[in-house]
Design a protein around this motif. Structure first.
Motif, PDB file in Angstrom:
ATOM      1  N   ASN A 260      57.228 -25.598  47.234  1.00 28.10           N
ATOM      2  CA  ASN A 260      57.019 -26.738  47.684  1.00 28.10           C
ATOM      3  C   ASN A 260      55.602 -27.279  46.706  1.00 28.10           C
ATOM      4  O   ASN A 260      54.442 -26.160  46.849  1.00 28.10           O
ATOM      5  CB  ASN A 260      56.733 -27.028  48.911  1.00 28.10           C
ATOM      6  CG  ASN A 260      58.001 -27.113  49.673  1.00 28.10           C
ATOM      7  OD1 ASN A 260      59.088 -27.548  49.150  1.00 28.10           O
ATOM      8  ND2 ASN A 260      58.079 -26.833  51.131  1.00 28.10           N
ATOM      9  N   ILE A 261      55.503 -27.996  45.759  1.00 24.60           N
ATOM     10  CA  ILE A 261      54.200 -28.317  44.913  1.00 24.60           C
ATOM     11  C   ILE A 261      53.965 -29.601  45.003  1.00 24.60           C
ATOM     12  O   ILE A 261      54.609 -30.530  45.247  1.00 24.60           O
ATOM     13  CB  ILE A 261      54.709 -28.202  43.580  1.00 24.60           C
ATOM     14  CG1 ILE A 261      55.255 -26.516  43.107  1.00 24.60           C
ATOM     15  CG2 ILE A 261      53.379 -28.240  42.711  1.00 24.60           C
ATOM     16  CD1 ILE A 261      56.767 -26.546  42.984  1.00 24.60           C
ATOM     17  N   ASN A 262      52.591 -29.764  45.321  1.00 19.08           N
ATOM     18  CA  ASN A 262      52.227 -31.137  45.534  1.00 19.08           C
ATOM     19  C   ASN A 262      50.541 -31.102  44.684  1.00 19.08           C
ATOM     20  O   ASN A 262      50.017 -30.435  44.550  1.00 19.08           O
ATOM     21  CB  ASN A 262      52.124 -31.736  46.938  1.00 19.08           C
ATOM     22  CG  ASN A 262      51.282 -30.914  47.686  1.00 19.08           C
ATOM     23  OD1 ASN A 262      50.173 -30.733  47.800  1.00 19.08           O
ATOM     24  ND2 ASN A 262      52.054 -30.194  48.819  1.00 19.08           N
ATOM     25  N   TRP A 263      50.238 -32.488  44.623  1.00 19.28           N
ATOM     26  CA  TRP A 263      49.002 -32.534  43.960  1.00 19.28           C
ATOM     27  C   TRP A 263      48.359 -33.982  44.260  1.00 19.28           C
ATOM     28  O   TRP A 263      49.069 -35.182  44.885  1.00 19.28           O
ATOM     29  CB  TRP A 263      48.929 -32.645  42.658  1.00 19.28           C
ATOM     30  CG  TRP A 263      50.182 -33.456  41.791  1.00 19.28           C
ATOM     31  CD1 TRP A 263      49.941 -34.723  41.131  1.00 19.28           C
ATOM     32  CD2 TRP A 263      51.485 -33.343  41.537  1.00 19.28           C
ATOM     33  NE1 TRP A 263      51.119 -35.363  40.922  1.00 19.28           N
ATOM     34  CE2 TRP A 263      52.163 -34.430  41.243  1.00 19.28           C
ATOM     35  CE3 TRP A 263      52.399 -32.010  41.989  1.00 19.28           C
ATOM     36  CZ2 TRP A 263      53.505 -34.389  40.780  1.00 19.28           C
ATOM     37  CZ3 TRP A 263      53.764 -32.041  41.758  1.00 19.28           C
ATOM     38  CH2 TRP A 263      54.242 -33.165  40.973  1.00 19.28           C
ATOM     39  N   GLY A 264      47.180 -34.215  43.910  1.00 16.70           N
ATOM     40  CA  GLY A 264      46.418 -35.542  44.086  1.00 16.70           C
ATOM     41  C   GLY A 264      46.929 -36.618  43.162  1.00 16.70           C
ATOM     42  O   GLY A 264      46.968 -36.311  41.913  1.00 16.70           O
ATOM     43  N   ALA A 265      46.978 -37.848  43.403  1.00 14.59           N
ATOM     44  CA  ALA A 265      47.284 -39.054  42.575  1.00 14.59           C
ATOM     45  C   ALA A 265      45.908 -39.256  41.620  1.00 14.59           C
ATOM     46  O   ALA A 265      45.080 -38.851  42.165  1.00 14.59           O
ATOM     47  CB  ALA A 265      47.457 -40.304  43.195  1.00 14.59           C
ATOM     48  N   ALA A 266      46.578 -39.574  40.334  1.00 11.91           N
ATOM     49  CA  ALA A 266      45.333 -40.034  39.626  1.00 11.91           C
ATOM     50  C   ALA A 266      45.556 -41.447  39.096  1.00 11.91           C
ATOM     51  O   ALA A 266      46.279 -42.201  38.855  1.00 11.91           O
ATOM     52  CB  ALA A 266      45.571 -39.259  37.950  1.00 11.91           C
ATOM     53  N   SER A 267      44.373 -42.259  39.207  1.00 10.95           N
ATOM     54  CA  SER A 267      44.525 -43.656  39.063  1.00 10.95           C
ATOM     55  C   SER A 267      44.833 -43.937  37.708  1.00 10.95           C
ATOM     56  O   SER A 267      44.324 -43.305  36.644  1.00 10.95           O
ATOM     57  CB  SER A 267      42.995 -44.189  39.219  1.00 10.95           C
ATOM     58  OG  SER A 267      43.028 -45.514  38.992  1.00 10.95           O
ATOM     59  N   GLY A 268      45.754 -44.977  37.603  1.00  6.64           N
ATOM     60  CA  GLY A 268      45.946 -45.455  36.191  1.00  6.64           C
ATOM     61  C   GLY A 268      47.430 -44.674  35.778  1.00  6.64           C
ATOM     62  O   GLY A 268      47.976 -44.794  34.748  1.00  6.64           O
ATOM     63  N   ALA A 269      47.880 -43.593  36.606  1.00  7.31           N
ATOM     64  CA  ALA A 269      49.062 -42.858  35.991  1.00  7.31           C
ATOM     65  C   ALA A 269      50.350 -43.639  36.280  1.00  7.31           C
ATOM     66  O   ALA A 269      50.242 -43.990  37.221  1.00  7.31           O
ATOM     67  CB  ALA A 269      48.803 -41.418  36.659  1.00  7.31           C
ATOM     68  N   SER A 270      51.118 -43.454  35.220  1.00  6.45           N
ATOM     69  CA  SER A 270      52.429 -43.969  35.385  1.00  6.45           C
ATOM     70  C   SER A 270      53.539 -42.787  36.076  1.00  6.45           C
ATOM     71  O   SER A 270      54.488 -42.872  36.974  1.00  6.45           O
ATOM     72  CB  SER A 270      52.858 -44.380  34.002  1.00  6.45           C
ATOM     73  OG  SER A 270      52.138 -45.536  33.708  1.00  6.45           O
TER      74      SER A 270
END
Length: 1001
Positions: A260-270
């Protein structure tokens, strides 16, 4: 053929002969068709009107519907030129909300021109807004159906009209209030997929705005302008500005077949692009591209460690890749290193130690038997430490821990070594190795020789820095120092510090000195935490005893006193009185001396700090010291102190003190001198202080003299300078010194006991004696008949001496003068007395004095012969005599050769008078002399004059013997008649003076 309007009919309220004033109502279902029909029909009628002008004048109509809040004014005008006359414009007004009409008798159709004032009417407020002007040749409804845009929108106060050349007989128009033309507030986009956006306010047409992106994930700018057709975007710039996703996490051995892989969201990413690779591989492979921030990678059987990276993306770009994260599925054999203990950070070569490691079974297989254990992990430079494969004790079940104990032996070569082990099954390693540990293995500490910053020293107050290079095993070092005389037992230990490459210690010299000490001994010891201290090197530093300086003082100006306290005369002009030479023996090339004059250190100028051994240096008293002691020849006590200039050498206090005396010679004196005009030239000179008159009490006694500047040859006698500083040198020989530069010299007379190495003299600037005029001048006083002779004695001999002569104020000589000492002048008037003056000029300098005398020419002059000659027939001598009226009388006498004189009459009354002396006819041919005498009365000079007039008689040469008449060169016959033009001549024969023929014409 010509078109006829009656041939076309538009069945919508328009008749073939014209347009109806009534509009036809239509249902909403047929409105579109009717509108199209009207437009087509109206267009055809317009073409007919345009290309088929009305043949005659007719009444035409205009209709206006006013939907604005203000009254409108409408003007109808002829639509084209009026041929043969026509209608002028007509105007009507239409109230707000009303429909009005007007008519015009025109020939070419009509144009409709609406106007709404922007000014107040009837006291109301001014109305300044926009209105829409829509027209039609069909109906008011057709005009209302047309759109309002920037092409038909006008501001109140502006004039507009329907188009020209429509040839319309009826015009319909609608005026409607509209907002100001422009663009509404909205959000504008630009860049890829219009990703960059900015919100703009409502803006008038022609307005421009600068846009800055407001969308997350990008930076950008653009320019927006409001045009008639709406918003326009230009100069778009839009690029990604995405932060790298953070917090990338992958499960490690948590699941048997998935990660399982997860990461934090980046503002402005599509979207997010997730990539993977097997640990150790170089190529990445996309795993997923999606909008989510997690991914479950399933269906895995490879228990290798995988690496993951992720980046954010949007239509205009991407972010940087995230840091790499590792993850794996749960392996069958899953060893997990937990901890270790007992491993030292330092140990000696060959020494042993026991250490423990704890491992955990996180796989799916139980560890049982000797095939499971730990072995050496050879990667990253680790060594085996003489520890073989060591099996785990007992059974290690799933998620259980096991402790393994081992004994390691250090290598025999010093250095830093790594210890690292890995879980093995049957010799094959699994999982990650144990934490790597670096162990420093020390050898027995050693060092190279001791180095010192000096090999010898003479500085008792200084220090010595010693250093040594130890091997890597040295952790501490100590330096022991002692003097030869004190012995090692009285030595001092100095800890040495490590500066990155060497061990260093600095110690004071004085601590280890005794009287007569010549050497300081050194011993170095090194140690580390596993081996005790041991001596590794020895050395020594020589301590040098400096010699006492040998000082020689040599006077440079003068001396006085005796050898017990030598005296030195100081040159007040420079302050110099001696040179000092210092001998520093064996240290002559290494050290320098310091010299000062006591009691004040500032007495010397300049201070002598750095005197080279063996080289003389000047000693000079400072100017301010001399100014405070103005009197000459007064003795003062002082002491010359000589020591070592180097502070280190000076610490031995080797110095010499020499008592002396000093006295200043006179100084600051100026000599001025000049020549004195006199019959016997002299020089007057004066000695004075720079700042005042001469003072003998301060400066002492002087003698004075004069010398030739170029040769120093004395001129005249030496004199004593009086109390005012004055002396004169008289009776100089001007003829020898007239152009010679001279100087006046004042020489100091030292008191008894004082001796000057060279005379002390003060010399004036060079000068010359003033130019002297001749002592006298003599001019003749009427003693010369026609001129005045002026003469004078020379002042001296030489080409540079010139004289200038004046008659009264008139200069007779050139301005450059003459070298002669006499001059002949013919004055303008006889009998007038003139004053003659002579000045001397030497090298263009004219004497200020002058010599003069008077002179004149006699008023009257004695009679004198002007000229005389033998007459043609040689019978007499005729001549002229000058006789002035001022004479009382004048008589003449004459005699030939030695004959007796007889009176010669002088005839005439003018200044020039004649005489004639008749020659004796019997006087023989040949050379003769007439002695003519003239006696003048009334004069003294030349009252009797006599002249010898030589002449030669040749009377026989002029006697005639025969005369012949010639014609054409032949003797003419008597009675000859010339029948043609011929030539006559005469031939005379006789004396030598007559042998010629003269032609007669």
């Amino acid at each position: 053929m010509p078109l006829n309007m009656t041939e076309i009919s538009c069945n919508s309220g328009r008749h073939s002969h014209g347009l109806s004033n009534q509009s036809t109502a239509v249902s909403s279902s047929t409105e579109l068709r009717m509108s199209m029909y009207k437009h087509v029909c109206g267009f055809l009628l317009s073409l007919i009107v345009l290309f088929a002008p009305l043949a005659h004048s007719a009444t035409m109509y205009g209709y206006l519907k006013n939907e604005t809040p203000r009254e409108a004014q409408v003007t109808l005008t002829n639509d084209g030129p009026v041929f043969g006359g026509g209608a002028s414009g007509t105007t009507f007004k239409v109230a707000s909300g009303a429909t009005g009409s007007g008519s015009l008798n025109a020939t070419d159709g009509i144009r409709l021109e609406p106007y709404i004032s922007s000014f107040s009417i009837g006291g109301g407020s001014a109305w300044s807004t926009y209105y829409c002007f829509r027209w039609s040749t069909v109906s008011l409804a057709d005009a209302s159906s047309k759109p309002c845009d920037s092409s038909n929108t006008f501001k109140t106060g502006a004039y507009t009209s329907s188009p020209s050349l429509l040839r319309a007989t009826v015009m319909y128009a609608v005026l409607t209030e509209v907002p100001a033309p422009g663009c509404s507030a909205t959000t504008l986009g630009w860049g890829a997929s219009n990703f960059c956006t900015a919100t703009v306010p409502a803006t008038s047409t022609g307005g421009a705005l600068s846009l800055t992106n407001s969308s997350a994930g990008a930076t950008g700018s653009a320019s927006a302008s409001c045009t008639a057709s709406g918003w326009s975007v230009s100069s778009p710039v839009c690029s990604a500005s995405l932060a790298t996703p953070i917090g990338l996490f992958a499960t490690d051995a948590a699941n048997t077949s998935s990660i399982n892989i997860n990461w934090g969201a980046a503002s402005g990413a599509s979207t997010y692009r997730l990539q993977q690779r097997k640990q150790g591989a170089s190529t990445w492979t996309d795993l997923t591209v999606s909008a989510g921030t997690s991914y479950n990678w399933t269906g895995l059987s490879d228990d290798s460690i995988f690496e993951f990276q992720v980046r954010a993306e949007n239509p205009v770009g991407v972010s940087d890749w995230s840091p790499v994260e590792a993850g794996s599925i749960r392996p069958v054999l899953g060893p997990l290193f937990v901890s270790q203990s007992g491993i030292p950070s330092k140990i000696g070569v060959g020494q042993s130690f026991t250490f423990q490691q704890v491992w955990k079974n996180v796989g799916s297989e139980t560890w049982t038997g000797t095939m499971y254990g730990t072995g050496h992990f050879a990667a990253d430079g680790a060594i085996q430490w003489n520890v073989p494969f060591t099996p785990f004790a007992g059974t290690t079940s799933l998620n259980a821990q096991v402790t393994s104990s081992m004994t390691a032996t250090a290598p025999s070569v010093a250095g830093t070594y790594t210890l690292q082990r890995i879980m093995q099954k049957n010799g094959t390693g699994y999982g990650s190795p144990s934490t790597k540990v670096a162990v420093v293995v020390y050898g027995i500490p050693t060092c190279a020789s001791i180095a010192t910053d000096v090999e010898t020293t003479f500085n008792a107050n200084g220090s010595i820095t010693a250093s040594l290079v130890g091997d890597d095993s040295v952790e501490s070092a100590t330096l022991r120092a002692w003097g030869d005389i004190q012995g090692e037992g009285n030595g001092v230990d100095y800890p040495m510090s490590f500066n990155g490459s060497k061990w260093v210690a600095t110690f004071p010299v004085a601590t280890h000195l005794s009287e007569g000490e010549a050497k300081i001994n050194l011993k170095a010891s090194v140690a580390n935490s596993v081996f005790s201290s041991s001596v590794c090197a020895t050395s020594s530093v020589a301590y040098q005893q400096l010699p006492m300086p040998i000082v020689t003082l040599t006077p440079t100006f003068g001396t006085f006193g005796d050898s017990s306290k030598p005296g030195f005369v100081v040159n007040r002009a420079t302050g110099e009185f001696a040179t000092v030479t210092v001998d520093l023996g064996a240290f002559a090339g290494k050290l320098k001396a310091y010299v000062e004059l006591l009691p004040s250190r500032s007495m010397l100028m300049p201070a002598l700090n750095g005197v080279i051994s063996g080289q003389p240096s000047k000693l000079s008293i400072a100017t301010n010291v001399l100014l405070n002691r103005p009197a000459a020849w007064q003795a003062w006590d002082a002491t010359v102190r000589v020591a070592y200039a180097d502070p280190a050498a000076a610490s031995q206090r080797k110095e010499v003190l020499l008592p002396i005396q000093w006295a200043s010679a006179p100084g600051g004196l100026v000599v001025t001198a000049s020549g004195i005009k006199a019959m016997s030239p002299a020089v007057q000179a004066k000695l004075s202080q720079n700042a005042g008159p001469f003072d003998a009490a301060v400066s002492g006694a002087f003698t004075g003299s004069v010398r030739i500047a170029s040769s120093s040859t004395a001129v005249g006698s030496t004199q004593e300078v009086d109390a005012d500083g004055v002396w004169n040198v008289n009776s100089l020989e001007y003829s020898q010194l007239y152009a010679t530069p001279l100087v006046a010299v004042a020489r100091a007379i030292p008191p008894g006991g004082f001796n000057l190495l060279n005379p002390l003299e003060f010399i004036s600037p060079a000068f010359t004696l003033p130019v002297q005029s001749p002592p006298s001048v003599a001019a003749t006083d009427g003693t010369r008949e026609n001129d005045v002779r002026i003469e004078w004695p020379p002042v001296a001999t030489g080409s540079s001496i010139r004289y200038r002569l004046f008659r009264d104020s008139l200069e007779l000589t050139p301005v450059t003068g003459i070298g002669a000492v006499e001059f002949i002048d013919i004055p303008p008037n006889r009998g007038t007395t003139y004053t003659y003056t002579v000045k001397t000029m030497i090298n263009n300098v004219v004497s200020q004095s002058e010599a003069s005398d008077t002179g004149f020419v006699p008023a009257c002059r004695a009679a004198r012969l002007i000229g005389a000659s033998l007459n043609a027939d040689m019978s007499a001598i005729n001549g002229l005599i000058e006789r002035w009226e001022c004479l009382e009388g004048a008589t003449g006498s004459g005699a030939v050769d030695a004959g007796t004189a007889s009176a010669v009459p002088i005839t005439g009354s003018a200044t020039y008078r004649s005489f004639s002396y008749v020659l004796d006819p019997a006087l023989a041919d040949g050379a003769h002399v007439l002695r003519l005498g003239i006696e003048s009365k009334g004069v003294v000079i030349n009252a009797t004059r006599s002249y010898d007039i030589p002449f030669t008689l040749g009377r026989s040469s002029i006697s005639l013997k025969s005369l012949t008449i010639l014609y054409d060169g032949s003797t003419a016959q008597p009675g000859l008649e010339a029948t043609s033009i011929g030539r006559f001549g005469a031939r005379m024969e006789g004396g030598t003076g007559l042998g010629f023929a003269e032609e007669i014409k």
